[in-house]
Design an enzyme around this catalytic site. Structure first.
Site, PDB file in Angstrom:
ATOM      1  N   GLU A 238      36.890   2.944  59.788  1.00  0.00           N
ATOM      2  CA  GLU A 238      35.298   3.257  59.830  1.00  0.00           C
ATOM      3  C   GLU A 238      34.833   3.982  58.420  1.00  0.00           C
ATOM      4  OE1 GLU A 238      33.854   3.448  63.768  1.00  0.00           O
ATOM      5  OE2 GLU A 238      31.741   3.598  63.259  1.00  0.00           O
TER       6      GLU A 238
ATOM      7  N   GLU B  99      34.380  13.929  67.971  1.00  0.00           N
ATOM      8  CA  GLU B  99      33.471  12.941  67.970  1.00  0.00           C
ATOM      9  C   GLU B  99      33.030  13.265  69.443  1.00  0.00           C
ATOM     10  OE1 GLU B  99      34.964   8.909  67.614  1.00  0.00           O
ATOM     11  OE2 GLU B  99      32.796   8.171  67.618  1.00  0.00           O
TER      12      GLU B  99
END
Ligand code: BGC
Length: 874
Positions: free
Chosen positions: A470, A745
């Site tokens: 990502e 996260e």
């Protein structure tokens, strides 16, 4: 030393070589302990390289930040040496001259590239596969003794340049990532010391980078082009004043080198036996012996979108020593660097020819083995094959997020340990501005973790994460974190470049910013979303608050307006159209592992609350820019939207649609309740919800960065201290006690039993929840800008929790401002240091909000009454 100028700088550049501004604004910071020192004027001396005597400009003004360039513009490649002195107001002493600082422009126009071509290897490019890095080289002769030399260079891909075997500069992963369709950065280097009169050679190594590498989840590659290429211009000025130009053209040669693949997500494969020794040195023969050199071909150059950088380059910033070697349950050798970091390894190794060493990088271990699942399809694996010679190796065009490395194939000839292997930390080379420390070591560790996550994700663009497939410029994350980022580092140039790209992308999409900047096809189908898209308003505003640059604000205002005027899809009431997709309060702690967006607060509710907020921010922007009519227009719009929010999202008693932590935080922070009574009642309900939740966090990306600020705004700072100091999941310190060295996260990226969260979004290096550091600086440290650009600092520390002492500092545009306090049995003691030409408004605990204005110097304050109600553990 009463007062002196510690630093002179141009625009937002740490090093003003090859800048794009022909009239660079000048700023200076102060140092010194002079009390109440203010500037009433300054003198700027400018000595242009082309002139023998300087021009001097005396200006009566208190301004010392971003003052206008006082004379004719600089031409392309022109340099000038500048020094500044400041005069003190009244009988305050003047400063002496600052050290001289040089500013030099880059190639301001396309013609200045003097016909340099973008050159690629003359062969077919790889189809639907990784691009093998290429070498490009040429020889040249310099006729006269050299006075100075500059290399201007960029690539379709990433480049590293060499002259005569020596590496040019210290940038890595250059020229960084931009929205290359709109802005393609070139770099400028002073290469005077690398050249010789007579024979020379230039070599450029090019890898695929973001330009044509695999970017975005799966197999997408070639985002901007499918062929590796570079473009360079060397300008050598002889001692006799003559200029010689060496440029990339069709006389260059190309070959493959020892790097077989080097990909951002997947890592590097390197075979030392394939090194083309001496390829960037003179007298290297591309035709005999090294046989596989071929010619080059010309690609269309990015003329029209070549720009000097706004932000700093990525560099190697620090080295981390190997802490521990582990043998895993399956018998693997795993290195532990003790810190989740971003960069790569440096090896010093000797072994049998043909021996291959494989290194798999991961952030965590699971069941004692490297946990590769959170990387999804990213391999983060380097493979190095040895030749007969000792090897010092670092990868070239990749980077990894890791703490652990599984090593296989390490040769017995070299001891595997701290002397043979080091971790190299790389990130955008911003100046560190914030510091914080307090008596609670867990909080200090949290602060350190926040900083490490910033380092790892400020990689030319603000990325969500640095390890899996990502690593994209997710706008919502950048929105939530920007106030914190602006404390920790001087991000002014970094944001300036990125926000230019955000606006270019946005304006080409009807005012809708892509959810990642630079945009990538993988998520291009996501339409307008709140919080993420709102970055186009919030980040310029946050940057303006921190750096006070009205010119930047003006440049970014257009995008902010476009988002409101055409970007946001509205319903008949002018609120968000509820049928569009929203990320909402992404990753609140109750969102299940498989559905990060399934938050407890309705996503359209979040969107509408933010809509009122950002409309108000655009009004503030217009006001700051002196656009009176537009300010009125957005003010009217904001009040109208607020009314509609009340109408559609609250009942008559002010009970909101979602009585959750985020559901109450947003309208409280954004002032959306119709009356003071309902506001106070809502704050009380938020407090109750938090208490009922045992002071654990209930917010995701949309709410977390505002939670502490909201509680403090409503005199519930004690509640937030309690939350901040929790150590069970979900809380900030849970990650710390679980041995986290970065921010995660998910609140529970690592589950309490030590296993990795089964969700597919399980990064251990995401900065959004680290946004709490903004509150830490403002409330524990007590520092925030009372006006944009920190001319006046608000100093309002609010002690609480078990904290008995704290200190924070910020390197403001005026110099370092700091606060340091302690609570003991005799009371609360505060020391504030204000830099020259700046002020502070100090609001002491128990003062009922009364502020005392002070000028530069060191000031101490006492609140003896405070000893009674803070438990200092004595
Ligand atoms: C990223 C996030 C991002 C999100 C969009 C994720 O894959 O890692 O940080 O903001 O997608 O909601």
């Amino acid at each position: 030393m009463a007062v002196r100028i510690s630093e002179v700088y141009f625009e937002h550049h740490r090093l003003a070589l090859g800048i794009g501004e022909s009239e660079p604004r000048i700023s200076w910071r102060f140092e010194g302990d002079a009390g109440n020192w203010t500037q009433d004027g300054y003198t700027i001396e400018i000595l242009r390289a082309s002139q023998s005597s300087p021009e001097t400009f005396e200006i009566g003004s208190p301004d010392s930040s971003l003052v206008p360039w006082p004379t004719v513009s600089l031409n392309s490649t022109e340099s000038a040496t500048v020094r500044v002195k400041a005069s003190g107001e009244g009988d305050h002493p003047d400063t002496v001259w600052s050290d001289p600082v040089t500013v030099e422009t880059g190639l301001l126009n396309d013609q200045d590239w003097s016909g340099a071509l973008m050159i690629a290897a003359d062969r077919e490019t790889e189809f639907n596969a990784t691009h093998r890095p290429i070498l490009l080289r040429n020889d040249f002769t310099l006729d006269s003794p050299i006075s100075s030399a500059r290399l201007y260079i960029t690539a379709y891909g990433m480049y590293e340049a060499y002259f005569n075997g020596a590496r040019v500069g210290t940038n890595v992963l250059a020229p960084g990532w931009q929205s290359y369709h709109y802005r393609h950065v070139y770099d400028t280097y002073d290469v005077t010391g690398l050249l010789l009169q007579g024979k020379n050679a230039i070599g450029i190594h090019v890898g695929e980078g973001w330009y044509s590498g695999r970017i975005g989840f799966e197999t997408e590659r070639n985002l901007y082009g499918d062929t590796l290429a570079a473009m360079a211009l060397l300008v050598v000025t002889g001692q006799d004043g003559t200029k010689q130009y060496i440029r990339t053209d069709e006389s260059w040669a190309s070959a493959f080198g020892a790097v077989i693949t080097s990909e951002i997500y997947d890592g590097e494969t390197y075979d030392s036996r394939l090194e083309k020794k001496g390829w960037s040195e003179p007298d290297y023969h591309t035709t005999d012996g090294a046989g596989d050199w071929i010619g080059v071909k010309q690609l269309e150059a990015p003329y029209g979108r070549l720009f000097a950088p706004d932000g700093p380059p990525i560099r190697r910033i620090e080295e981390v020593t190997l802490k521990k070697m582990i043998t895993s349950p399956s018998g693997k050798t795993i290195l532990d660097f003790g810190q989740n970091l971003v960069g790569w390894l440096r090896l010093n190794v000797t072994g049998p020819e043909g021996q291959s060493i494989k290194m798999v990088h991961t952030e965590v271990l699971e069941n004692g083995e490297v946990a590769t699942r959170p990387l999804r399809t990213a391999k983060q694996t380097d493979n190095v094959t040895l030749s007969t010679e000792p090897l010092e190796w670092e990868p070239t065009f990749t980077y990894h997020g890791f703490r652990y490395v599984e090593v296989t194939g390490w040769p017995g000839e070299t001891v595997l340990g701290p002397d043979s292997i080091k971790a190299i930390v790389v990130h955008s080379d911003m100046e560190e501005t914030g510091s914080f420390e307090c008596s609670n070591s867990l909080l200090n560790k949290l602060h350190s973790n926040v900083k490490w996550s910033m380092k790892g994700n400020f990689m030319s663009v603000p990325t969500d994460c640095p390890q899996r497939d990502e690593r994209l410029g997710w706008t919502g994350d950048a929105h939530a974190f920007s106030p914190t980022a602006n404390f920790l580092y001087d991000t002014s140039g970094f944001w300036r470049g990125w926000l230019k790209d955000a606006q270019s992308e946005q304006l080409a999409r009807n005012g809708v910013p892509p959810v990642v900047v630079p945009n990538v096809p993988a998520v291009d189908n996501v339409g307008p979303t709140a919080v993420w898209g709102d970055v186009i308003v919030a980040n310029p505003w946050n940057a303006y608050n921190s750096f006070g640059d009205l010119q930047d604000l003006e440049a970014q205002y257009q995008g902010a307006k476009a988002w409101l005027d055409t970007g946001i899809p509205r319903n008949e009431m002018g609120m968000w159209n509820r049928s569009v997709f929203q990320y909402g309060d992404w990753l609140d702690p109750l969102s299940p592992p498989e559905d990060a967006g399934a938050a407890t607060t309705d996503a359209t509710y979040v969107a509408d609350a933010y809509l009122v907020y950002v409309t108000g921010l655009v009004e503030k922007m217009a006001t700051a820019l002196g656009l009176v009519d537009e300010a009125i227009q957005y003010q009217t719009a904001a009040s109208d939207l607020k009314r509609k929010f009340i109408q559609t999202r609250m009942n008559a008693d002010g009970i909101v649609q979602n009585e959750t932590q985020t559901g109450l935080t947003l309208p409280l922070y954004f002032n959306l309740f119709p009356s003071a009574e309902q506001t106070a009642a809502a704050a009380q309900r938020l407090d109750n919800i938090i208490i009922a939740n045992k002071y654990l966090v209930g917010t995701g990306f949309a709410g977390t960065h505002l939670l502490g600020l909201t509680l403090t705004k409503h005199n519930l700072t004690d509640t937030f201290y309690q939350m901040l100091l929790q150590t069970t999941v979900p809380s900030w310190l849970y990650q710390v006690v679980m041995d986290g060295t970065t921010t995660w996260e998910r609140w529970d990226s690592l589950l309490p039993d030590g296993s990795v969260n089964p969700g597919s979004m399980t990064s251990f290096n995401h900065y959004a929840f680290g946004s709490v550091a903004n509150w830490i600086y403002q409330t524990i440290g007590g520092l925030s800008p009372a006006e944009p650009g920190w001319k006046t600092t608000k100093v309002q520390p609010i002690p609480g929790g078990d904290i008995t002492e704290a200190k924070a500092s910020y390197l403001s545009p005026y110099g370092r401002v700091s606060s340091e306090w302690e609570v003991d049995s005799t009371g609360f003691h505060l020391t504030v240091v204000v830099p020259p030409n700046a002020f502070a408004e100090v609001i002491l605990p128990l003062s009922g909000g009364t502020s005392q204005r002070v000028g530069s110097g060191t000031h101490t304050f006492e609140v003896p009454e405070l000893a009674d109600w803070v438990d200092v553990g004595q």
